[in-house]
Design a protein around this motif. Structure first.
Motif, mmCIF file in Angstrom:
data_model
loop_
_atom_site.group_PDB
_atom_site.id
_atom_site.type_symbol
_atom_site.label_atom_id
_atom_site.label_comp_id
_atom_site.label_asym_id
_atom_site.label_seq_id
_atom_site.Cartn_x
_atom_site.Cartn_y
_atom_site.Cartn_z
ATOM 1 N N SER A 95 -8.473 -2.269 5.078
ATOM 2 C CA SER A 95 -9.604 -3.011 5.756
ATOM 3 C C SER A 95 -10.658 -1.888 5.622
ATOM 4 O O SER A 95 -11.370 -0.819 5.253
ATOM 5 N N ALA A 96 -12.203 -2.633 6.362
ATOM 6 C CA ALA A 96 -13.447 -1.944 5.567
ATOM 7 C C ALA A 96 -13.170 -0.187 6.689
ATOM 8 O O ALA A 96 -13.164 -0.507 8.660
ATOM 9 N N GLY B 94 -6.678 2.596 3.714
ATOM 10 C CA GLY B 94 -7.516 0.953 2.837
ATOM 11 C C GLY B 94 -6.929 0.012 3.756
ATOM 12 O O GLY B 94 -6.974 0.684 5.002
ATOM 13 N N ILE C 196 -17.321 -4.138 -0.268
ATOM 14 C CA ILE C 196 -17.242 -5.342 -0.021
ATOM 15 C C ILE C 196 -17.779 -6.090 0.945
ATOM 16 O O ILE C 196 -18.576 -5.171 2.006
ATOM 17 N N VAL D 116 -16.271 0.968 -2.593
ATOM 18 C CA VAL D 116 -14.531 1.897 -1.735
ATOM 19 C C VAL D 116 -14.160 2.170 -3.573
ATOM 20 O O VAL D 116 -12.967 1.689 -3.648
ATOM 21 N N TYR E 206 -9.691 -0.584 -2.671
ATOM 22 C CA TYR E 206 -9.533 -1.749 -2.179
ATOM 23 C C TYR E 206 -8.773 -2.234 -3.336
ATOM 24 O O TYR E 206 -8.715 -1.672 -4.472
ATOM 25 N N ASP F 69 -12.487 -12.071 -1.230
ATOM 26 C CA ASP F 69 -13.317 -11.313 -0.793
ATOM 27 C C ASP F 69 -14.488 -11.692 -1.853
ATOM 28 O O ASP F 69 -15.086 -11.556 -2.760
ATOM 29 N N THR G 280 -10.096 -13.114 -5.104
ATOM 30 C CA THR G 280 -9.175 -12.238 -3.927
ATOM 31 C C THR G 280 -9.900 -12.794 -2.866
ATOM 32 O O THR G 280 -9.166 -12.489 -1.738
ATOM 33 N N TYR H 256 0.836 -1.169 -0.031
ATOM 34 C CA TYR H 256 -0.111 -0.185 0.784
ATOM 35 C C TYR H 256 0.571 0.893 0.343
ATOM 36 O O TYR H 256 0.540 1.736 -1.498
ATOM 37 N N ARG I 97 -15.119 -10.905 3.855
ATOM 38 C CA ARG I 97 -14.511 -12.309 3.635
ATOM 39 C C ARG I 97 -14.733 -13.511 3.440
ATOM 40 O O ARG I 97 -15.937 -14.120 3.979
ATOM 41 N N GLU J 68 -12.019 5.440 0.749
ATOM 42 C CA GLU J 68 -11.455 4.064 0.501
ATOM 43 C C GLU J 68 -11.002 4.076 -0.864
ATOM 44 O O GLU J 68 -11.354 3.919 -2.109
#
Length: 582
Positions: A337-338, A335, A441, A382, A358, A430, A428, A221, A444, A356
């Protein structure tokens, strides 16, 4: 000039921006800066030092350090000779280092400080270790750099010319919520494609803007962002630490930075805690502004009366929030996580634009990103699929991605690679939905579970909602094959102390407080208040408060702050069983 390989960004920045401040770090209380030309000189000499020191194309070199310009110097210097960087988290264990050193066949190691050296040296074997700080008995990186000065520049040019955009430039070992970490192989063109797409949608101007960096460079990231910063001509200031971040932000006055939701949650909780300390009209105004913020939507005009009130709230209350972030912030990227929608609403209301995105390490990393304008921002999503990337949703709801950003594969793991890349589509793991160009999203895939009644539970969605409580620091939903879902909860002990002070409850210690009936009753009210957002089969029926915060060092969290569910379940097996005892 054409930029095909990541190290081409150095001459590109010189020819386009020629920055006086390309990179900066705090040293002895002062900001030490490096210009674009400093960057080129140091990286070239370091490349020559690697060549004279026996490092050649395809050799692996580990970098284990907190963020600093030296991190970038080593990374870019290795690229220029076709060698491969293996970045590693400073926070992981010696056992993890040992596994990665051997699995990646690391030839040389760079460490940031004494603590990291002590861990790495235990398992380094006969590998050479160099340090970014002067340490007794350890080779200093600047002494190594000097061995490249006056080297054969033609040899370096030959090495650079031999590097192709399709060549491997790094192996990043994923943090691993289950089992051993996997080595994600990324080539120059993977990150280049991502970098170009992201730089196009940033809303801060190229060439003149400042950013502050504090997320680990060893994670894709911030690593990919560092290349995009070079491309956009931003001046990058590395924060000294998370503890000094607030002070560093006030000094740098950044226009943009990257962060993770947990940090924004902590900032918000501290702001609200200070609000509770106010009295009289100041307290009323604070919570009036907060309530306005929670209603905000960047896409919706809520009318003249609301707009006037919000304007007043920005003058009286929210202006102080912006000042705490340096006063010039234009964009914050979140980024990993939510992010809670209520935080997006209130920060946007405060004219602090949080966007946000993803993606995964395997996607270099970005798949979707939010554009920081009122027209393009969609709370709860996202962002849009970025240029050059395709996304589709499989029949079971899994998000699939295809594009030039998809990894080469997992190092030495062809079978694992084949499990996640099928017909060119990366799976992914997800679950999500596409609404036009926007992606949402939902959970998971591997973390969703069924109750004994056959009802599906999506734990991440629930956990994110319950963490909106100022009293909840961490929470994990359990209940697979059980009659109902329950939760194990780590309280926000800072929030709990504030609550006890407000209610006149004597606070002894954390372990004793979470057993007190009045505290358990308060948490039950918090749970009941948030349960209403979920169907009856999803609602938390029982919970257990825990006295110890989950951390990376103690094994419950990955370095990117994700829950290691298997570890947590094993560690708190008795507590979970007690929740379901007759």
């Amino acid at each position: 000039m054409e930029v095909k390989r990541l190290f081409d960004l150095i001459p590109y920045q010189i020819s386009t921006y020629d920055k006086d401040v390309c990179l900066a770090k705090k040293e002895n209380g002062q900001w030490k800066t490096f210009s674009s030309r400093d960057l080129k000189r140091i990286v070239d000499n370091l490349s020559l030092a690697f060549l004279s020191g026996g490092i050649k194309s395809k050799d692996k070199v580990a970098i284990i350090s907190n963020n600093c310009p030296e991190w970038n110097f080593v990374d870019l210097a290795l690229q220029q000779i076709g060698a491969v960087s293996v970045p590693m988290y400073p926070t992981i264990t010696s056992e993890d280092y040992d596994y990665i050193f051997n699995h990646a066949e690391v030839k040389m190691i760079f460490v940031g400080d004494q603590e990291i050296y002590d861990k790495a040296s235990k398992v380094a074997g006969d590998r050479r270790i160099l340090s970014f700080e002067k340490l007794e008995g350890v080779d200093f990186w600047e002494d190594f750099l000097k061995t490249g000065e006056g080297g054969d520049l033609q040899e370096l040019e030959n090495s650079k010319n031999a590097v192709q955009e399709s060549d491997l430039f790094t192996i990043i070992y994923t943090s691993g919520t289950t089992g051993r970490p996997k080595g994600v192989m990324l080539k120059h063109s993977n990150v280049m494609s991502n970098m170009v797409a992201i730089e196009k949608i940033w809303t801060i101007p190229p060439g003149t803007s400042r950013v502050i960096s504090f997320l680990p460079l060893c994670h894709i990231y911030e690593r990919a962002a560092s290349f995009a910063y070079l491309f956009a001509g931003y001046s990058v200031y590395y924060a000294e630490s998370l503890e000094t971040l607030g002070e560093n932000i006030k000094e740098v006055k950044p226009h943009m930075f990257n962060t993770v939701p947990r940090l924004l949650e902590k900032i918000y909780d501290k702001i609200v805690a200070k609000g509770y300390e106010l009295t009289g009209i100041k307290k009323k105004l604070f919570f009036w502004a907060l309530e306005l913020g929670h209603k905000y939507d960047p896409n919706v005009d809520l009318g003249g009366w609301y707009n006037w009130q919000l304007k007043m709230a920005n003058k009286i209350i929210f202006s102080k929030w912006r000042e705490a972030l340096g006063g010039e912030i234009q964009q914050i990227n979140s980024g990993a996580s939510a992010l809670q929608p209520r935080l997006l609403r209130v920060f946007w209301a405060a004219e602090i634009k949080i966007c946000e995105g993803y993606g995964l390490t395997e996607t270099s990393p970005v798949i979707t990103a939010s554009i920081c304008t009122h027209e393009d921002m969609r709370i709860g999503y996202v962002g849009k699929v970025i240029e050059g990337v395709e996304v589709k949703i499989a029949e079971d709801g899994e998000i699939l991605a295809k594009g030039p950003n998809i990894m080469m594969g997992y190092y030495k793991e062809p079978e694992m690679t084949a499990e996640v890349i099928k017909d060119g589509w990366f799976h992914t793991g997800d679950i999500g939905v596409l609404d036009g160009e926007y992606l949402k999203i939902t959970d998971r895939k591997k973390e969703m579970f069924k109750t004994s009644g056959g009802k599906y539970i999506a734990p991440q969605v629930m956990e994110n909602k319950f963490k909106e409580s100022a009293l909840i620091e961490q929470l994990m939903v359990v209940g697979e094959n059980r009659k109902f879902p329950s939760a194990i909860i780590v309280p926000s002990f800072e929030g709990l102390r504030d609550y006890c002070k407000h209610k006149g409850i004597a606070y002894s210690n954390d372990s004793e407080m979470i057993e007190k009936p009045e505290i358990l009753e308060k948490f039950q009210r918090e749970i009941d208040g948030l349960n209403k957002y979920f169907g009856k089969w999803e609602q938390i029926k029982k919970f257990k408060l825990l006295p110890n915060v989950w951390q990376v060092d103690s094994g419950e969290l990955t370095p990117t702050m994700k829950l290691k569910r298997k570890v947590i379940k094993e560690k708190y097996q008795k507590e979970i069983e007690d929740l379901y005892a007759a």
